[in-house]
Design a protein around this motif. Structure first.
Motif, PDB file in Angstrom:
ATOM      1  N   ASN A  31       0.476  -1.074   0.061  1.00 57.13           N
ATOM      2  CA  ASN A  31      -0.202   0.172  -0.263  1.00 57.13           C
ATOM      3  C   ASN A  31       0.620   1.433   0.132  1.00 57.13           C
ATOM      4  O   ASN A  31       0.152   2.724  -0.223  1.00 57.13           O
ATOM      5  CB  ASN A  31      -0.891  -0.126   1.076  1.00 57.13           C
ATOM      6  N   CYS A  32       2.182   1.288   0.703  1.00 57.18           N
ATOM      7  CA  CYS A  32       2.316   2.387   0.934  1.00 57.18           C
ATOM      8  C   CYS A  32       3.878   2.909   0.524  1.00 57.18           C
ATOM      9  O   CYS A  32       4.594   1.601   0.459  1.00 57.18           O
ATOM     10  CB  CYS A  32       2.877   3.056   2.720  1.00 57.18           C
ATOM     11  N   LEU A  33       5.118   3.929   0.050  1.00 57.75           N
ATOM     12  CA  LEU A  33       6.104   3.758   0.258  1.00 57.75           C
ATOM     13  C   LEU A  33       6.599   4.234   1.265  1.00 57.75           C
ATOM     14  O   LEU A  33       6.264   4.059   2.964  1.00 57.75           O
ATOM     15  CB  LEU A  33       6.273   5.544   0.048  1.00 57.75           C
ATOM     16  N   ARG A  34       7.958   2.901   1.690  1.00 59.60           N
ATOM     17  CA  ARG A  34       8.147   2.370   3.212  1.00 59.60           C
ATOM     18  C   ARG A  34       9.603   3.827   3.115  1.00 59.60           C
ATOM     19  O   ARG A  34      10.324   2.904   3.135  1.00 59.60           O
ATOM     20  CB  ARG A  34       9.257   1.168   2.618  1.00 59.60           C
ATOM     21  N   LYS A  35       9.016   4.759   4.009  1.00 65.03           N
ATOM     22  CA  LYS A  35       9.382   5.437   4.611  1.00 65.03           C
ATOM     23  C   LYS A  35      10.269   5.804   5.926  1.00 65.03           C
ATOM     24  O   LYS A  35       8.650   5.588   6.295  1.00 65.03           O
ATOM     25  CB  LYS A  35       9.781   7.270   3.495  1.00 65.03           C
ATOM     26  N   ASN A  36      10.854   6.529   6.111  1.00 64.12           N
ATOM     27  CA  ASN A  36      11.190   6.510   7.657  1.00 64.12           C
ATOM     28  C   ASN A  36      10.399   7.871   8.088  1.00 64.12           C
ATOM     29  O   ASN A  36      11.187   8.955   7.437  1.00 64.12           O
ATOM     30  CB  ASN A  36      12.169   6.705   7.978  1.00 64.12           C
ATOM     31  N   ALA A  37       9.050   8.833   8.454  1.00 65.00           N
ATOM     32  CA  ALA A  37       8.557   9.771   7.920  1.00 65.00           C
ATOM     33  C   ALA A  37       9.598  11.214   9.459  1.00 65.00           C
ATOM     34  O   ALA A  37      10.225  10.233  10.063  1.00 65.00           O
ATOM     35  CB  ALA A  37       7.330   9.782   8.481  1.00 65.00           C
ATOM     36  N   ASP A  38       9.685  12.283   8.701  1.00 60.45           N
ATOM     37  CA  ASP A  38      10.192  12.875   9.840  1.00 60.45           C
ATOM     38  C   ASP A  38      10.017  12.723  11.086  1.00 60.45           C
ATOM     39  O   ASP A  38      11.008  12.249  12.374  1.00 60.45           O
ATOM     40  CB  ASP A  38      10.291  14.317   9.693  1.00 60.45           C
ATOM     41  N   TYR A  39       9.123  12.542  11.663  1.00 63.17           N
ATOM     42  CA  TYR A  39       8.371  11.988  12.751  1.00 63.17           C
ATOM     43  C   TYR A  39       8.535  10.862  13.920  1.00 63.17           C
ATOM     44  O   TYR A  39       8.738  10.912  14.918  1.00 63.17           O
ATOM     45  CB  TYR A  39       6.474  12.504  13.476  1.00 63.17           C
ATOM     46  N   GLU A  40       9.153  10.212  12.942  1.00 67.71           N
ATOM     47  CA  GLU A  40       9.096   8.569  13.266  1.00 67.71           C
ATOM     48  C   GLU A  40      10.123   8.310  14.356  1.00 67.71           C
ATOM     49  O   GLU A  40      11.022   7.453  14.085  1.00 67.71           O
ATOM     50  CB  GLU A  40       9.156   7.272  11.972  1.00 67.71           C
ATOM     51  N   LEU A  41      11.080   8.926  12.925  1.00 69.36           N
ATOM     52  CA  LEU A  41      12.715   9.100  13.370  1.00 69.36           C
ATOM     53  C   LEU A  41      12.757   9.243  14.899  1.00 69.36           C
ATOM     54  O   LEU A  41      13.147   9.046  15.496  1.00 69.36           O
ATOM     55  CB  LEU A  41      13.195  10.027  12.683  1.00 69.36           C
TER      56      LEU A  41
END
Length: 634
Positions: free
Chosen positions: A291-301
């Protein structure tokens, strides 16, 4: 690790696996709730009422929770006869039914199904091209673990497009876990003032810095003074290297491209998390998977580090109360910050996760739970190969030991600490005894899906930036749905299915064992209403992957459908009786209290049924058995 084979389902083709996953989703989310399905005489029949289509598929085994095992092609009734339909034709019929049902068009659906089929085909071809696995005596614990991580050829069987993905076929052949990929990281040196990082404890960033030391040992360029090493996934670097802000920083010497080097890493099941035998590094990857782009969003870091700090006392308490339970922390991250350019902050953000050695008991072999529960014997971790040539008594003992490791800490985290763990099959690593496969430990991983119930953590959340705190929370009811779905529907039900494939009559006893553990934990937590209702057999939340994909919603906005629970004592008693009546006995009768009579003893009849229930195609469904899918009509 034991690697010998034993009776199990033969490997599916990409055609059949694609069709079967579509049927699983239809049954769970559409036709089952609308009472348009029936299981009888060894077939599932399923109607698409709006487009006037009746489908059927053969059964290897029927399931108490509706997670049936299918075999062979799907057929459609035409002019009173059954005609085989291809996976693509089935997808077209699903598309038509959903469009009529919702009034919404989804023009990318068929392409995504085709992409998933192509992904399965590539995974099967790659497996066929790889050399045969070494003999058991020559297989190290590290090899066995990586083989389990890289064995998921078909993906989630209740997702309509489990292997859909963007990116070129060449890139996938180089970087996919199913291809057995190994590769070095790409390294950047970033001037100190352009580095952004956080750590929850001293030394947590050493996992990144030691990559520079490895480069020096290999005679490659070292990191200059005043710079910090930033490892990057080579695929991600190839996608971002022409970014104008990065190009300008490279030209000014603020970022240095050191190239590939250092130790080789292997992709785990998530594709973007890599492992070198010492550390897990979770990278961003601007590739759409399911479903999704697999990135570390800023808030997830920042969120990963914040959660590691907040969960330290929780993890310590759970480990002390439930020996054999551990949480893999994510104590640090690093990225580059070139004037706040968000695409680069997120694109190059890397989260450090503890390696197995930090928490795994010495002498145990780690295996991904999803590989153990796989429908097909894609690795030595799959249950038919982990426990070869064993009978129902041994299977039942293994299951009781596993439930006692898995279930109590998940429920204690929620009820005692207001922490929503996400113990789905890809987030749990099992530590097994290499001598006999007995489970001794469970490791919970990936803090991205771990959430906090706000009323338990108000002060801690208030101390965080709002942009970080908000995504870390679930309201209580939403959190409970997530716990029940991940623990019971995604994880326990699939492990039950894998064990029941070995001995079809054992399924009622396996669910009785689940009910026993839930009853014990309900008493331990003073019978909270939600857990009391779960034990009573209220419907279970199942993630609506098909409807979410059809509506093109982000995965975090996925809803749930309610499916009938196999936990009600009356259902278990009836199921055990039906198993005996159809000559596929269960492991003893189930009392009204939901316990297996005989304290875990399995009858001699069950042993014979376990041996007789497997042909060359795996366990079968008796032609005389009439098992109605919960919520369906005959």
């Amino acid at each position: 690790m034991p690697m010998t084979s034993s009776p199990a389902a033969t490997m599916a083709s990409a055609d059949h696996a694609t069709a079967h996953t579509l049927l699983n989703c239809l049954l769970r989310e559409v036709s089952g709730p609308e009472r348009q399905s029936v299981v009888a005489d060894g077939w599932l029949r399923l109607r698409l009422p709006r487009c006037g289509v009746l489908l059927r598929v053969g059964l290897r085994r029927a399931s108490l929770i509706g997670a049936h095992r299918f075999t062979g092609p799907v057929s459609e009734q035409r002019d009173g006869a059954w005609a085989e339909v291809s996976w693509r034709e089935l997808a077209e019929r699903v598309q038509r039914e959903l469009q009529l049902r919702t009034g919404v068009r989804n023009d990318e659906f068929l392409d995504q199904v085709a992409s998933s089929h192509a992904g399965m085909t590539a995974a099967l071809e790659a497996k066929g091209e790889r050399s045969a696995p070494p003999a058991a005596a020559d297989t190290t614990a590290h090899d066995a673990y990586l083989a389990s991580e890289q064995s998921l050829l078909f993906g989630h069987r209740f997702h309509p497009t489990p292997k859909a993905r963007t990116g070129s076929a060449d890139s996938w052949s180089r970087f996919a876990p199913e291809a057995g990929a190994r590769f070095p990281l790409h390294h950047l040196a970033v001037r100190q003032e352009y580095v952004r990082e956080e750590s929850a404890r001293p030394g947590a960033l050493a996992a990144l810095d030691r990559q520079g030391g490895q480069r020096g040992q290999d005679g490659q360029g070292a990191v200059p003074e005043g710079f910090r090493l930033l490892p990057a996934h080579p695929w991600q670097y190839a996608m971002l290297r022409e970014h104008r802000v990065l190009r300008a920083a490279l030209a000014r010497g603020e970022v240095l491209d050191l190239g590939p080097g250092g130790a080789e890493f292997a992709p785990t099941a998530s594709v973007r998390t890599l492992y070198d035998g010492r550390d897990f590094l979770k990278f961003s990857l601007n590739v759409r998977i399911t479903n999704c782009l697999r990135k570390n969003a800023d808030y997830e870091l920042s969120g990963a580090v914040a959660l590691t700090r907040l969960l330290e006392p929780v993890a310590a308490d759970l480990a002390a109360r439930f020996p054999g339970c551990e949480l893999l922390r994510e104590p640090a991250y690093r990225t580059l910050d070139l004037g706040g350019e968000r695409q680069l902050i997120e694109g190059f953000g890397v989260i450090v996760r503890e390696g197995l050695a930090a928490r795994l008991r010495p002498g145990l072999t780690a295996l991904l739970a999803a590989a153990v529960a796989d429908e097909y014997p894609t690795s030595g971790a799959q249950i038919s190969r982990l426990l070869p040539d064993v009978g129902p008594d041994r299977l039942s003992a293994w299951w009781r030991a596993y439930l006692d490791l898995l279930v109590p800490p998940v429920l204690a985290a929620y009820f005692d600490h207001g922490v929503v763990l996400e113990p789905h099959l890809q987030n749990v690593v099992i530590g097994v005894d290499p001598a006999d496969g007995t489970p001794r430990q469970v490791l919970f991983r990936d803090l991205e899906g771990t959430k906090l119930v706000p009323e338990h953590h108000a002060a801690a959340l208030a101390a965080l930036p709002e942009a970080v705190a908000r995504p870390l929370t679930y309201e209580r009811e939403r959190g409970w749905d997530r716990v029940v779905y991940c623990l019971l529907v995604n994880h326990v039900a699939e492990m039950v299915a894998a064990l029941a494939d070995r001995c079809p009559g054992l399924e009622p006893a396996l669910w009785s064992a689940v009910r026993r553990v839930l009853c014990e934990r309900s008493a331990a937590h003073d019978h909270p209403p939600a857990l009391r209702a779960l034990v009573a057999g209220v419907p279970l939340p199942a993630k609506a992957n098909l409807l979410t994909r059809w509506a093109r919603r982000a995965d975090r906005h996925a809803g749930y459908v309610r499916i009938a629970s196999p936990l009600a004592s009356e259902l278990l008693s009836e199921a055990a009786h039906v198993s005996e009546a159809t000559h596929v006995p269960g492991a003893g009768r189930v009392s009204e209290a939901g316990r297996v009579s005989g304290a875990g003893h399995v009858s001699e009849e069950a042993v014979h049924a376990c041996e007789a229930g497997h042909g060359p195609e795996g366990p079968h469904v008796s032609e005389s058995a009439h098992v109605i899918h919960p919520g369906s009509s005959r």
